[in-house]
Structure formats: structure tokens, C-alpha cells
Design a protein around this motif. Sequence first.
Motif, PDB file in Angstrom:
ATOM      1  N   LEU A  85      66.328 162.405 -63.428  1.00 25.91           N
ATOM      2  CA  LEU A  85      66.264 163.798 -63.010  1.00 25.91           C
ATOM      3  C   LEU A  85      66.551 163.877 -61.512  1.00 25.91           C
ATOM      4  N   TYR A  86      67.040 165.034 -61.066  1.00 26.42           N
ATOM      5  CA  TYR A  86      67.206 165.279 -59.642  1.00 26.42           C
ATOM      6  C   TYR A  86      65.968 166.018 -59.150  1.00 26.42           C
ATOM      7  N   HIS A  87      65.075 165.317 -58.490  1.00 30.83           N
ATOM      8  CA  HIS A  87      63.754 165.843 -58.188  1.00 30.83           C
ATOM      9  C   HIS A  87      63.767 166.977 -57.175  1.00 30.83           C
ATOM     10  N   ASP A  88      64.848 167.126 -56.397  1.00 24.75           N
ATOM     11  CA  ASP A  88      64.899 168.218 -55.426  1.00 24.75           C
ATOM     12  C   ASP A  88      65.418 169.510 -56.037  1.00 24.75           C
ATOM     13  N   MET A  89      65.847 169.469 -57.294  1.00 26.58           N
ATOM     14  CA  MET A  89      66.310 170.666 -57.983  1.00 26.58           C
ATOM     15  C   MET A  89      65.154 171.374 -58.673  1.00 26.58           C
ATOM     16  N   THR A  90      65.309 172.675 -58.903  1.00 27.30           N
ATOM     17  CA  THR A  90      64.381 173.378 -59.781  1.00 27.30           C
ATOM     18  C   THR A  90      64.768 173.071 -61.225  1.00 27.30           C
ATOM     19  N   VAL A  91      63.880 173.373 -62.140  1.00 31.06           N
ATOM     20  CA  VAL A  91      64.168 173.156 -63.558  1.00 31.06           C
ATOM     21  C   VAL A  91      65.403 173.940 -63.974  1.00 31.06           C
ATOM     22  N   ILE A  92      65.447 175.221 -63.630  1.00 37.40           N
ATOM     23  CA  ILE A  92      66.578 176.046 -64.042  1.00 37.40           C
ATOM     24  C   ILE A  92      67.863 175.618 -63.341  1.00 37.40           C
ATOM     25  N   GLY A  93      67.736 175.177 -62.086  1.00 36.05           N
ATOM     26  CA  GLY A  93      68.914 174.698 -61.368  1.00 36.05           C
ATOM     27  C   GLY A  93      69.481 173.435 -61.996  1.00 36.05           C
ATOM     28  N   LEU A  95      69.131 172.489 -65.167  1.00 35.72           N
ATOM     29  CA  LEU A  95      69.710 172.802 -66.470  1.00 35.72           C
ATOM     30  C   LEU A  95      71.055 173.518 -66.332  1.00 35.72           C
ATOM     31  N   LYS A  96      71.193 174.361 -65.316  1.00 32.45           N
ATOM     32  CA  LYS A  96      72.490 175.009 -65.081  1.00 32.45           C
ATOM     33  C   LYS A  96      73.537 173.976 -64.669  1.00 32.45           C
ATOM     34  N   PHE A  97      73.111 173.013 -63.864  1.00 27.66           N
ATOM     35  CA  PHE A  97      74.010 171.921 -63.454  1.00 27.66           C
ATOM     36  C   PHE A  97      74.473 171.135 -64.673  1.00 27.66           C
ATOM     37  N   CYS A  98      73.538 170.780 -65.566  1.00 30.59           N
ATOM     38  CA  CYS A  98      73.883 170.022 -66.778  1.00 30.59           C
ATOM     39  C   CYS A  98      74.780 170.845 -67.699  1.00 30.59           C
ATOM     40  N   ALA A  99      74.511 172.159 -67.780  1.00 33.74           N
ATOM     41  CA  ALA A  99      75.331 173.027 -68.628  1.00 33.74           C
ATOM     42  C   ALA A  99      76.765 173.080 -68.105  1.00 33.74           C
ATOM     43  N   SER A 100      76.923 173.084 -66.787  1.00 35.42           N
ATOM     44  CA  SER A 100      78.261 173.093 -66.201  1.00 35.42           C
ATOM     45  C   SER A 100      79.009 171.813 -66.535  1.00 35.42           C
ATOM     46  N   ILE A 101      78.300 170.693 -66.491  1.00 40.40           N
ATOM     47  CA  ILE A 101      78.916 169.412 -66.851  1.00 40.40           C
ATOM     48  C   ILE A 101      79.388 169.450 -68.300  1.00 40.40           C
ATOM     49  N   ALA A 126      60.039 177.197 -64.789  1.00 35.68           N
ATOM     50  CA  ALA A 126      61.502 177.212 -64.687  1.00 35.68           C
ATOM     51  C   ALA A 126      61.993 177.207 -63.247  1.00 35.68           C
ATOM     52  N   ARG A 127      61.256 177.836 -62.327  1.00 37.05           N
ATOM     53  CA  ARG A 127      61.715 177.935 -60.948  1.00 37.05           C
ATOM     54  C   ARG A 127      60.975 176.985 -60.016  1.00 37.05           C
ATOM     55  N   GLN A 128      60.226 176.051 -60.605  1.00 36.15           N
ATOM     56  CA  GLN A 128      59.561 175.031 -59.799  1.00 36.15           C
ATOM     57  C   GLN A 128      60.498 173.861 -59.537  1.00 36.15           C
ATOM     58  N   SER A 129      60.271 173.213 -58.387  1.00 39.87           N
ATOM     59  CA  SER A 129      60.992 171.985 -58.084  1.00 39.87           C
ATOM     60  C   SER A 129      60.528 170.896 -59.039  1.00 39.87           C
ATOM     61  N   HIS A 139      59.399 165.540 -68.872  1.00 39.10           N
ATOM     62  CA  HIS A 139      59.923 165.053 -70.149  1.00 39.10           C
ATOM     63  C   HIS A 139      60.562 166.199 -70.934  1.00 39.10           C
ATOM     64  N   ARG A 140      59.904 167.346 -70.927  1.00 34.97           N
ATOM     65  CA  ARG A 140      60.468 168.510 -71.620  1.00 34.97           C
ATOM     66  C   ARG A 140      61.783 168.952 -70.979  1.00 34.97           C
ATOM     67  N   THR A 141      61.873 168.841 -69.651  1.00 35.25           N
ATOM     68  CA  THR A 141      63.110 169.191 -68.954  1.00 35.25           C
ATOM     69  C   THR A 141      64.248 168.275 -69.380  1.00 35.25           C
ATOM     70  N   CYS A 142      63.936 166.979 -69.520  1.00 34.34           N
ATOM     71  CA  CYS A 142      64.941 166.023 -69.991  1.00 34.34           C
ATOM     72  C   CYS A 142      65.396 166.362 -71.406  1.00 34.34           C
ATOM     73  N   LEU A 143      64.442 166.740 -72.243  1.00 35.57           N
ATOM     74  CA  LEU A 143      64.786 167.110 -73.612  1.00 35.57           C
ATOM     75  C   LEU A 143      65.622 168.391 -73.630  1.00 35.57           C
ATOM     76  N   ALA A 144      65.293 169.325 -72.757  1.00 36.95           N
ATOM     77  CA  ALA A 144      66.031 170.589 -72.711  1.00 36.95           C
ATOM     78  C   ALA A 144      67.502 170.371 -72.396  1.00 36.95           C
ATOM     79  N   GLN A 145      67.816 169.423 -71.501  1.00 37.93           N
ATOM     80  CA  GLN A 145      69.223 169.187 -71.175  1.00 37.93           C
ATOM     81  C   GLN A 145      69.995 168.652 -72.378  1.00 37.93           C
TER      82      GLN A 145
END
Length: 243
Positions: A85-93, A95-101, A126-129, A139-145
Amino acid sequence: MIEVESLTKQFGSKRAVDHLTFTVKKGEVLGFLGPNGAGKSTTMRMITGFLPPTSGDARVCGISVIDNPKEAKTKVGYLPESAPLYHDMTVIGFLKFCASIRGLKGSAKNDAVERAIETCFLGSVARQSIDTLSKGYRHRTCLAQALLHDPEVLILDEPTDGLDPNQKHEVRQLIKRLGESKAILFSTHILEEVEASCTRAVIVDRGKIVADGTPAQLLEQSGNGSLTDLFRRLTTRDTEEAA
């Protein structure tokens, strides 16, 4: 949906995966069980195209990962072990990055991110770092991607590892629900997950399948209704030989 045919991986003199053959159909959740070092992660990395097999092949939705790896990968959502994970990103940021990829743009990207956040219960963070999240939310963020592009196939490498009992229950129920419309392969060495989430399970030892069946069939095969006893009987040969 997933067809593995005589899949083999050799690392020097060590054969990590030894002519594995199995299938996972749509609507099926296959638990991939085995002790550490049994070849589970290596097999999953070959199916997802991250590792080339020494021999054999795997097909995802009929597409060979050897002949058409890029096309096969579009059909797969992959949660690797210890997913980065990129720890300096927010959750939504993130996921948007992964969606773009994944090639998603505009409203399709935003809809996919919102759907993944809702599916994995990430709305409150969603808007937390990411570096402020608990292990369970990471872990849920990883699953979401892995769900962003609504893949037909999910491959999850120890998706509940390190989670507390409540978090494990949530993830198991999510896997079970997703498995109603997708083909899911997930590895674990936690035997209770077989009955909690799986429609079928295989046990691998030293790169080979040593048991394959529904949870009920495996319990019957144990002779005493104990999956733990069956697992130990089929996977402790190295220990016995060293004794």
C-alpha cells in the motif's frame, strides 16, 4: 473459470509446485489449504501471471496465462500476501489510483471506487491516510483494489491473515457472498475457514494435491469428523521423516 493443468514450478533443484491440476467454476469458493511452504502462493502467482510456470498452463475464463497474459489478467482480481500500500495516500486516493491503472476513467472510475468502498465497508475511513488505519482496515483496502474492475475471478492469498476474530468473520462472509457470482480461489492454513467460507477445498503438500472435496467430504474422509486430523495426517510427512 479457472483451469489449472499440470502446473509445475521449479526453483533450481527444488520443485515447489508439482504437476497441479484442478478447476474452479463460477459460483465456487475453493479453499487452497496446506502448510507453509506447500506451494500455495507460488501456484497463485503463476495463475495470475506474476510467475512463469516451468511447465503446464493455467486458463482464466478460457484464456491462457502463458499465451495471452495481459488479457487473462483483466479477468482477475488479485490480493497477494502482504499486499503493498502507499501509506501517504488516502483510501479513496489509493483506490482511484488503482482504478486508473486498470484503465477506468471518468464516471466509471468513480462508480467503481464507490462500489468497492461500500462492498468492503470502508466508508468511515475513505478519506483517512492509509498510515492511520488499523491492520484490519488496511487489509480491507487491499481487498477493495482487487474488486475495482468487478472481475469474474478472485484470487486471494491468505485474506484473513493477521485479522482479529471479528474482522476474520467479516472477510469470510464477504468472500462467501462474492462467491455466489464469481469463481474464487483463496489460500489459507486456518482450517475453520473451510467450513465458514468454502464450497470446496483442496489440500496441498510439497506441491501436490493430497485431498480434494467439499467440506463434508473432507470431514468424512478424516474418519473421525476432524479436519485438523486429516490435515495433519496428509501434511506431516516431513516432520515424521525428520524424527
